[in-house]
Design a protein around this motif. Structure first.
Motif, short mmCIF file in Angstrom:
data_model
loop_
_atom_site.label_atom_id
_atom_site.label_comp_id
_atom_site.label_asym_id
_atom_site.label_seq_id
_atom_site.Cartn_x
_atom_site.Cartn_y
_atom_site.Cartn_z
N ASP A 1 0.80 -1.22 0.00
CA ASP A 1 0.00 0.00 0.00
C ASP A 1 0.84 1.27 0.00
O ASP A 1 0.28 2.37 0.05
CB ASP A 1 -0.92 0.02 1.23
N GLY A 2 2.15 1.15 -0.01
CA GLY A 2 3.00 2.32 0.06
C GLY A 2 3.19 3.00 -1.29
O GLY A 2 2.93 2.42 -2.34
N ASP A 3 3.67 4.21 -1.22
CA ASP A 3 3.99 4.98 -2.42
C ASP A 3 5.49 4.88 -2.66
O ASP A 3 6.29 5.35 -1.84
CB ASP A 3 3.58 6.45 -2.22
N PRO A 4 5.92 4.28 -3.78
CA PRO A 4 7.37 4.12 -4.01
C PRO A 4 8.14 5.42 -4.05
O PRO A 4 9.34 5.44 -3.77
CB PRO A 4 7.41 3.41 -5.38
N SER A 5 7.46 6.53 -4.37
CA SER A 5 8.16 7.80 -4.50
C SER A 5 8.08 8.66 -3.24
O SER A 5 8.74 9.70 -3.18
CB SER A 5 7.59 8.59 -5.68
N ALA A 6 7.32 8.25 -2.25
CA ALA A 6 7.04 9.11 -1.11
C ALA A 6 8.29 9.53 -0.35
O ALA A 6 8.41 10.68 0.09
CB ALA A 6 6.05 8.42 -0.15
N LEU A 7 9.23 8.62 -0.18
CA LEU A 7 10.41 8.91 0.64
C LEU A 7 11.69 9.07 -0.17
O LEU A 7 12.77 9.18 0.41
CB LEU A 7 10.58 7.81 1.70
N LEU A 8 11.57 9.10 -1.50
CA LEU A 8 12.76 9.26 -2.33
C LEU A 8 13.53 10.55 -2.06
O LEU A 8 14.76 10.57 -2.23
CB LEU A 8 12.39 9.18 -3.81
N PRO A 9 12.88 11.67 -1.67
CA PRO A 9 13.66 12.88 -1.39
C PRO A 9 14.68 12.71 -0.29
O PRO A 9 15.60 13.53 -0.17
CB PRO A 9 12.59 13.90 -0.99
N MET A 10 14.57 11.67 0.52
CA MET A 10 15.55 11.42 1.57
C MET A 10 16.90 10.96 1.01
O MET A 10 17.93 11.07 1.67
CB MET A 10 15.07 10.32 2.52
N LEU A 11 16.86 10.39 -0.20
CA LEU A 11 18.02 9.67 -0.71
C LEU A 11 18.90 10.55 -1.60
O LEU A 11 18.43 11.46 -2.27
CB LEU A 11 17.56 8.45 -1.51
#
Length: 479
Positions: free
Chosen positions: A403-413
């Motif tokens: 159920d997660g969004d693959p792009s939601a936490l990409l700004p952390m990387l």
């Protein structure tokens, strides 16, 4: 062969070439990953206590303002969301306690940790997914990490005992040492490590107590020891560290004049109940005897202003909780600070969780540091359901449906940490309109897969499969 078809042949060759099993756009250096959970660490516990090591971790990496756990905000359900990326109604670990409404069997938290059928009910956690893709995984006390899934066990695991002392700081350090050996000597790629504090202290003494503040300082010392151990083990440049939790904690109104007490409700009797799961914090479930659902619901729906009782089908969909076969026909939760007492008053904690996950006191922490993470970045709040996709991204593995969004936490990387851009799928995307313009009737509409009839499961189509499907469509059009 037309020019687009020739390009397509190149794309297919790339897909089917040796090494194509590596997820598209995820090739490159793979770092190890350590996910650490300090149970019941409320989002603001570092604001009234000196926490130099957590502060240093934020300066060196990423800090979220807070993280929102799923409802119901309990230990096992929330931890299983972290390692599956699913809301609780989709992964099925709906409570800390195993229960069976037919046999009336109920098992406490520690016993439930070892009940395979409670955990292995269709969802595959990240340990098993990583192992199926050639990695080695370990679980140290992490809920759900000590049973088999579809016949597969975690490579290395430890399960806490029923009389385990959560507060032993010397044991905490020994556990960290063991995990470091798992990485350096046993070659593990992924480890999840669990500590039962500050949850235990928050329950006993309350979240505003000096005892809780002292325990947060112990947690901070352990974070310092952990980061020092990573450096001593030579892993600082090859291991990503995430420190988080399952839920927060709030003060129980033990002396309120309006306690939620089922045994005092007029027009309600336990004689109408076939099975009950009450007296476990601020939420509960009831199975009325056959033919008595409406009677019980009528007696309870307005029985107490702090109690919210629903028929299963009417439970707020935003909680992503009720749509699972394990949920009983009636379920409920109470307002912050109020626990639910059943036949007698048996709950005496000064702190509690399990409340509405929108309540600020239920929010928790997220810190991350390592070669894949940016430095000195504070991000806005997010839901813990997105963490699983981040874990898969860090490990360069294809995620299960979730159920997660693959792009939601990409700004952390960092650019290296997010795997870099994919070239193959954009190529296929470019080719598609070139071919569909030749009288094919227009582009097709992708379908959305759902689990148990609830929220759409994102991230469930790996890049390789997406490419192959797109290629198959294009070949048909070329033909």
């Amino acid at each position: 062969m037309s020019h687009p078809a020739a390009l397509l042949a190149v794309a297919l060759a790339a897909l089917l070439a040796p090494g194509a099993g590596v997820p598209v756009g995820r090739r490159g250096a793979r770092h190890k990953l350590l996910l650490v959970s300090f149970d019941g660490f409320r989002w603001d516990y570092d604001q009234d206590v000196d926490t130099p090591n957590l502060d240093a971790m934020a300066r060196d990496g990423v800090k979220a303002r807070y993280m929102t756990p799923p409802f119901v905000t309990m230990t096992s359900p929330c931890h299983f969301t972290l390692v599956t990326g699913k809301y609780i109604e989709n992964h099925g670990v709906v409570h800390n306690m195993f229960y069976n409404t037919s046999s009336k069997l109920k098992l406490p938290y520690h016993a439930t940790l070892g009940v395979q059928r409670w955990w292995d009910n269709g969802s595959v956690p990240i340990w098993i997914t990583a192992q199926r893709q050639g990695l080695k995984a370990g679980s140290f006390f992490f809920p759900g990490g000590n049973v088999t899934y579809q016949g597969t066990a975690v490579t290395l695991s430890r399960k806490e005992g029923i009389l385990h002392n959560y507060k032993d700081e010397a044991e905490w350090r020994a556990n960290v040492d063991t995990v470091m050996r798992w990485f350096t000597q046993d070659g593990l790629d992924l480890v999840t490590l669990y500590f039962g504090e500050p949850d235990s202290t928050g329950h006993k003494f309350g979240p505003e107590s000096p005892e809780r503040k002292a325990m947060v300082q112990q947690v901070d010392r352990t974070v310092g020891y952990l980061r020092d151990s990573i450096r001593r083990s030579g892993l600082e440049r090859s291991l990503n560290l995430i420190i988080t939790s399952d839920h927060g904690m709030t003060t129980v109104r033990k002396k309120a004049g309006d306690l939620v007490e089922f045994h005092k409700f007029p027009n309600f009797t336990f004689k109408d109940i076939e099975f009950e799961l009450l007296d476990y914090g601020p939420n509960g479930m009831l199975l009325p005897k056959e033919g008595r659902l409406e009677k019980v619901y009528a007696a309870l729906k307005d029985a107490h202003p702090k109690l919210h009782v629903y028929k299963k089908e009417d439970f707020p969909r935003s909680f992503h909780y009720a749509n699972h076969p394990r949920i009983t026909p009636l379920l409920m939760y109470s307002d912050p600070g109020y626990v639910i007492h059943g036949r007698v008053n048996v709950q005496f904690n000064n702190g509690e969780h399990g409340f509405d996950n929108g309540v600020l006191d239920m929010k928790t922490i997220f810190r991350a540091v390592g070669p894949s993470f940016r430095r000195g970045l504070e991000v806005e709040p997010f839901e813990s359901v997105h963490v699983y996709e981040l874990l898969c991204k860090l490990l360069r593995i294809v995620p299960e449906a979730n159920d997660g969004d693959p792009s939601a936490l990409l700004p952390m990387l960092t650019p290296e940490g997010d795997g870099g851009p994919s070239t193959l799928l954009p190529m296929l995307t470019t080719l598609l309109p070139m071919l569909t313009s030749e009288g094919d009737g227009g582009p097709s509409t992708p379908s959305t897969t759902t689990h148990s009839g609830s929220a759409p499961l994102a991230g469930g189509c790996p890049a390789l499969m997406t490419g192959l499907l797109a290629a198959a469509v294009l070949l048909a059009k070329v033909a």
